[in-house]
Write a protein that holds these residues in place. Structure first.
Motif, PDB file in Angstrom:
ATOM      1  N   GLN A  67       0.822  -1.213   0.000  1.00 28.76           N
ATOM      2  CA  GLN A  67       0.000   0.000   0.000  1.00 28.76           C
ATOM      3  C   GLN A  67       0.853   1.259   0.000  1.00 28.76           C
ATOM      4  OE1 GLN A  67      -3.157   0.060   2.947  1.00 28.76           O
ATOM      5  NE2 GLN A  67      -3.299  -2.179   2.943  1.00 28.76           N
ATOM      6  N   THR A  68       0.404   2.266  -0.716  1.00 25.89           N
ATOM      7  CA  THR A  68       1.186   3.505  -0.871  1.00 25.89           C
ATOM      8  C   THR A  68       1.456   4.187   0.459  1.00 25.89           C
ATOM      9  OG1 THR A  68       0.375   3.882  -3.111  1.00 25.89           O
ATOM     10  CG2 THR A  68       1.185   5.805  -1.911  1.00 25.89           C
ATOM     11  N   LEU A  69       0.467   4.271   1.321  1.00 29.41           N
ATOM     12  CA  LEU A  69       0.647   5.001   2.580  1.00 29.41           C
ATOM     13  C   LEU A  69       1.267   4.159   3.687  1.00 29.41           C
ATOM     14  CD1 LEU A  69      -2.521   7.279   2.807  1.00 29.41           C
ATOM     15  CD2 LEU A  69      -0.183   7.905   2.179  1.00 29.41           C
ATOM     16  N   GLY A  70       1.541   2.878   3.400  1.00 26.76           N
ATOM     17  CA  GLY A  70       2.277   2.105   4.380  1.00 26.76           C
ATOM     18  C   GLY A  70       1.530   0.916   4.946  1.00 26.76           C
ATOM     19  N   TYR A  71       2.276   0.057   5.589  1.00 21.46           N
ATOM     20  CA  TYR A  71       1.776  -1.155   6.241  1.00 21.46           C
ATOM     21  C   TYR A  71       0.774  -0.752   7.327  1.00 21.46           C
ATOM     22  CZ  TYR A  71       2.219  -5.427   9.164  1.00 21.46           C
ATOM     23  OH  TYR A  71       1.992  -6.565   9.909  1.00 21.46           O
ATOM     24  N   PRO A  72      -0.474  -1.192   7.242  1.00 24.34           N
ATOM     25  CA  PRO A  72      -1.503  -0.746   8.193  1.00 24.34           C
ATOM     26  C   PRO A  72      -1.140  -0.981   9.657  1.00 24.34           C
ATOM     27  CG  PRO A  72      -2.529  -1.822   6.329  1.00 24.34           C
ATOM     28  CD  PRO A  72      -1.049  -2.024   6.174  1.00 24.34           C
ATOM     29  N   LYS A  73      -0.521  -2.124   9.971  1.00 22.47           N
ATOM     30  CA  LYS A  73      -0.152  -2.397  11.356  1.00 22.47           C
ATOM     31  C   LYS A  73       0.847  -1.367  11.867  1.00 22.47           C
ATOM     32  CE  LYS A  73       0.323  -4.585  15.266  1.00 22.47           C
ATOM     33  NZ  LYS A  73      -0.742  -4.526  16.287  1.00 22.47           N
ATOM     34  N   LEU A  74       1.837  -1.017  11.058  1.00 21.46           N
ATOM     35  CA  LEU A  74       2.814  -0.019  11.472  1.00 21.46           C
ATOM     36  C   LEU A  74       2.151   1.343  11.647  1.00 21.46           C
ATOM     37  CD1 LEU A  74       5.713   0.850  12.083  1.00 21.46           C
ATOM     38  CD2 LEU A  74       6.057   1.170   9.620  1.00 21.46           C
ATOM     39  N   ARG A  75       1.221   1.674  10.779  1.00 23.05           N
ATOM     40  CA  ARG A  75       0.508   2.948  10.911  1.00 23.05           C
ATOM     41  C   ARG A  75      -0.295   2.986  12.210  1.00 23.05           C
ATOM     42  NH1 ARG A  75      -2.632   3.168   5.471  1.00 23.05           N
ATOM     43  NH2 ARG A  75      -3.260   5.280   6.102  1.00 23.05           N
ATOM     44  N   GLU A  76      -0.879   1.845  12.594  1.00 20.16           N
ATOM     45  CA  GLU A  76      -1.570   1.773  13.889  1.00 20.16           C
ATOM     46  C   GLU A  76      -0.589   2.016  15.037  1.00 20.16           C
ATOM     47  OE1 GLU A  76      -3.560  -1.925  14.363  1.00 20.16           O
ATOM     48  OE2 GLU A  76      -4.827  -1.676  12.583  1.00 20.16           O
ATOM     49  N   GLN A  77       0.574   1.407  14.933  1.00 21.07           N
ATOM     50  CA  GLN A  77       1.588   1.589  15.979  1.00 21.07           C
ATOM     51  C   GLN A  77       2.061   3.047  16.048  1.00 21.07           C
ATOM     52  OE1 GLN A  77       3.811  -1.701  14.198  1.00 21.07           O
ATOM     53  NE2 GLN A  77       3.928  -2.674  16.210  1.00 21.07           N
ATOM     54  N   ILE A  78       2.121   3.700  14.907  1.00 20.37           N
ATOM     55  CA  ILE A  78       2.508   5.115  14.898  1.00 20.37           C
ATOM     56  C   ILE A  78       1.449   5.975  15.580  1.00 20.37           C
ATOM     57  CG2 ILE A  78       2.904   7.109  13.376  1.00 20.37           C
ATOM     58  CD1 ILE A  78       4.315   5.129  11.445  1.00 20.37           C
ATOM     59  N   THR A  79       0.158   5.583  15.456  1.00 18.31           N
ATOM     60  CA  THR A  79      -0.867   6.340  16.185  1.00 18.31           C
ATOM     61  C   THR A  79      -0.629   6.258  17.688  1.00 18.31           C
ATOM     62  OG1 THR A  79      -2.468   4.515  16.319  1.00 18.31           O
ATOM     63  CG2 THR A  79      -2.579   5.941  14.378  1.00 18.31           C
ATOM     64  N   ASP A  80      -0.119   5.111  18.160  1.00 19.73           N
ATOM     65  CA  ASP A  80       0.219   4.984  19.583  1.00 19.73           C
ATOM     66  C   ASP A  80       1.406   5.865  19.954  1.00 19.73           C
ATOM     67  OD1 ASP A  80      -1.809   3.124  20.015  1.00 19.73           O
ATOM     68  OD2 ASP A  80      -0.505   1.408  19.578  1.00 19.73           O
ATOM     69  N   LEU A  81       2.403   5.921  19.071  1.00 20.36           N
ATOM     70  CA  LEU A  81       3.541   6.818  19.311  1.00 20.36           C
ATOM     71  C   LEU A  81       3.065   8.263  19.381  1.00 20.36           C
ATOM     72  CD1 LEU A  81       6.308   5.379  16.915  1.00 20.36           C
ATOM     73  CD2 LEU A  81       6.067   5.007  19.374  1.00 20.36           C
ATOM     74  N   MET A  82       2.130   8.623  18.524  1.00 17.46           N
ATOM     75  CA  MET A  82       1.630   9.990  18.514  1.00 17.46           C
ATOM     76  C   MET A  82       0.820  10.302  19.771  1.00 17.46           C
ATOM     77  SD  MET A  82       3.033  11.283  15.928  1.00 17.46           S
ATOM     78  CE  MET A  82       2.277  12.881  16.201  1.00 17.46           C
ATOM     79  N   LYS A  83       0.084   9.334  20.299  1.00 19.79           N
ATOM     80  CA  LYS A  83      -0.645   9.554  21.555  1.00 19.79           C
ATOM     81  C   LYS A  83       0.330   9.895  22.673  1.00 19.79           C
ATOM     82  CE  LYS A  83      -4.789   6.833  20.752  1.00 19.79           C
ATOM     83  NZ  LYS A  83      -4.978   5.535  20.159  1.00 19.79           N
ATOM     84  N   ASP A  84       1.467   9.210  22.686  1.00 18.94           N
ATOM     85  CA  ASP A  84       2.487   9.501  23.685  1.00 18.94           C
ATOM     86  C   ASP A  84       3.046  10.907  23.518  1.00 18.94           C
ATOM     87  OD1 ASP A  84       4.112   8.473  25.922  1.00 18.94           O
ATOM     88  OD2 ASP A  84       5.802   8.721  24.531  1.00 18.94           O
ATOM     89  N   ARG A  85       2.905  11.457  22.304  1.00 19.07           N
ATOM     90  CA  ARG A  85       3.342  12.831  22.035  1.00 19.07           C
ATOM     91  C   ARG A  85       2.168  13.811  22.115  1.00 19.07           C
ATOM     92  NH1 ARG A  85       7.875  11.829  17.171  1.00 19.07           N
ATOM     93  NH2 ARG A  85       8.802  10.006  18.183  1.00 19.07           N
ATOM     94  N   HIS A  86       1.067  13.339  22.693  1.00 15.53           N
ATOM     95  CA  HIS A  86      -0.127  14.178  22.936  1.00 15.53           C
ATOM     96  C   HIS A  86      -0.809  14.621  21.648  1.00 15.53           C
ATOM     97  CE1 HIS A  86       1.015  14.203  27.144  1.00 15.53           C
ATOM     98  NE2 HIS A  86       2.217  14.613  26.798  1.00 15.53           N
ATOM     99  N   VAL A  87      -0.814  13.732  20.663  1.00 15.25           N
ATOM    100  CA  VAL A  87      -1.517  13.994  19.405  1.00 15.25           C
ATOM    101  C   VAL A  87      -2.423  12.805  19.116  1.00 15.25           C
ATOM    102  CG1 VAL A  87      -1.305  14.314  16.911  1.00 15.25           C
ATOM    103  CG2 VAL A  87       0.326  15.434  18.452  1.00 15.25           C
ATOM    104  N   ASP A  88      -3.720  13.065  18.989  1.00 17.17           N
ATOM    105  CA  ASP A  88      -4.670  12.021  18.616  1.00 17.17           C
ATOM    106  C   ASP A  88      -4.769  11.974  17.091  1.00 17.17           C
ATOM    107  OD1 ASP A  88      -5.362  11.233  21.220  1.00 17.17           O
ATOM    108  OD2 ASP A  88      -6.761  12.918  21.410  1.00 17.17           O
ATOM    109  N   ALA A  89      -4.424  10.830  16.529  1.00 13.80           N
ATOM    110  CA  ALA A  89      -4.474  10.660  15.076  1.00 13.80           C
ATOM    111  C   ALA A  89      -5.033   9.285  14.753  1.00 13.80           C
ATOM    112  CB  ALA A  89      -3.078  10.826  14.469  1.00 13.80           C
TER     113      ALA A  89
END
Length: 395
Positions: A67-89
């Protein structure tokens, strides 16, 4: 054969970034030039284990197009990284890129027509400056102080350049200065940009590497209308050779970004995405990042101590709370390009400040990187630099 290059191709083949990396690669040179992470901190064994698991579980799949925007599982994990940075995505707000440098390039390609204004901190990241110039942008610099971009100056700038395409900023441990933007200025920057109707490109490759001061939310945290495009990277917290970063933006922007990404490379390396995803499942990332920050804190403090000891007393330097860089200013109009040549002859390197300015170059400035050298190299290198600076200042 005479090649008819596009206007965006530089007429000079002089390459500041390549020169930095070349100096860093010379085993005889103590290089404080390139922004290289410490290789002894790369999680080699853990990455090898993750790679073996990925091939065992997904061998054929990871070697196929994806997929062009990336592996869905990794994108889910990045949303968790962003929560730790106080960003809901949400996953739909995330795009995986080939290092955040690719995100800078693609965003610039999407936004800039020749002659368009891009507002940057002055000084700013040299490779971003090069990208913006390659698309024909007119760069307008906003001065900084120890608290980051001066938002009062920014407010005046956006009044003058009402059609600026975006504001580019590195709020955390800025490259090249190592400075951190205060929380009040972050809020003010978002407010000023929103009122002016100008998007912000927030580049945050170093934000996870904080070893002093208070953890601050990114500009994206204060963004309520999708005006901030957030970029980050695994290069500084895992390994740069994997070339893996991400972008967080409004869904409408991501729809257009996906098309540009597809045109550029179809998708980021699929195998690498699976490996990093597996690594994040197997390894305590916070513990790993703590190991990095502890090492960088020690090296930064050592370098600052030695600068105060060996550099002339009228030399000023930044005091970073994280990241990888220290900014040095020598009063008196010293030509640091010439100082660089002197230092190279003495087998020590840095990056002259001239590479980082969008506007008028401030003389006597240069950037030091402390992350990639051990204690003995830092001690010897700063001693050599102190001697060279003293000779230049005395002359």
């Amino acid at each position: 054969m005479k090649f008819r290059y596009a206007n965006g191709v530089p007429t000079s083949t002089e390459n500041a970034t390549a020169n930095i990396l070349k100096a860093a690669a010379d085993p005889n040179v103590i290089s404080f030039g390139g922004g290289l992470p410490a290789p002894e901190l790369f999680p080699v064994a853990e990455m090898k284990a993750a790679t073996d698991k990925v091939f065992d579980k997904y061998g054929r799949l990871v070697l196929q197009y994806a997929q062009t925007l990336g592996y869905p599982k990794l994108r889910e994990q990045i949303t968790d990284l962003m929560k730790d940075r106080h960003v809901d995505a949400e996953v739909e707000n995330i795009g995986v890129v080939t290092g955040s440098q690719q995100a800078i390039d693609l965003v610039a390609r999407m936004m800039i027509n020749p002659g368009d204004v891009v507002i940057v901190e002055d000084p700013s990241y040299l490779a971003a400056i090069d990208v913006f110039n390659s698309y024909g942008a007119k760069l307008v610099g906003v001065p900084m102080d120890e608290d980051g971009m001066k938002t009062d100056a920014l407010a005046e700038t956006v009044k003058k350049y009402t059609k600026a395409k975006f504001i580019y900023t590195i709020p955390n441990f800025q490259n090249p200065t190592g400075r951190t933007m205060t929380e009040e200025r972050r809020k003010e920057l978002v407010r000023v940009a929103k009122e002016a109707g100008i998007p912000i490109v927030e580049d945050d490759p170093y934000g996870a590497i904080r070893y002093a001061g208070k953890k601050l939310p990114p500009l994206k945290h204060f963004d309520k209308d999708g005006g901030v495009i957030y970029l980050s990277s695994f290069s500084k917290i895992l390994a740069p050779g994997m070339r893996l970063g991400w972008l967080v933006a409004d869904k409408s922007f991501m729809d257009h970004f996906s098309l540009m990404k597809q045109n550029a490379d179809l998708h980021t390396d699929n195998l690498t995405q699976y490996i990093v995803s597996q690594f994040l499942l197997d390894v305590d990332l916070k513990k790993h990042v703590k190991k990095i920050t502890d090492a960088y804190e020690h090296r930064a403090n050592l370098m600052l101590e030695l600068i105060d000891k060996y550099f002339p007393k009228n030399v000023h330097h930044s005091n970073p709370e994280g990241g990888m860089f220290i900014w040095v200013e020598i009063p008196g109009g010293v030509d640091t390009d010439e100082l660089f040549k002197t230092c190279i002859k003495n087998n020590v390197a840095f990056v002259p400040g001239s590479a980082f300015f969008a506007g008028d170059i401030k003389p006597g400035t240069f950037r030091l990187n402390f992350s990639n050298m051990n204690d003995e190299q830092i001690k010897e290198g700063i001693k050599r630099m102190g001697k060279a600076i003293a000779e230049v200042v005395d002359n």
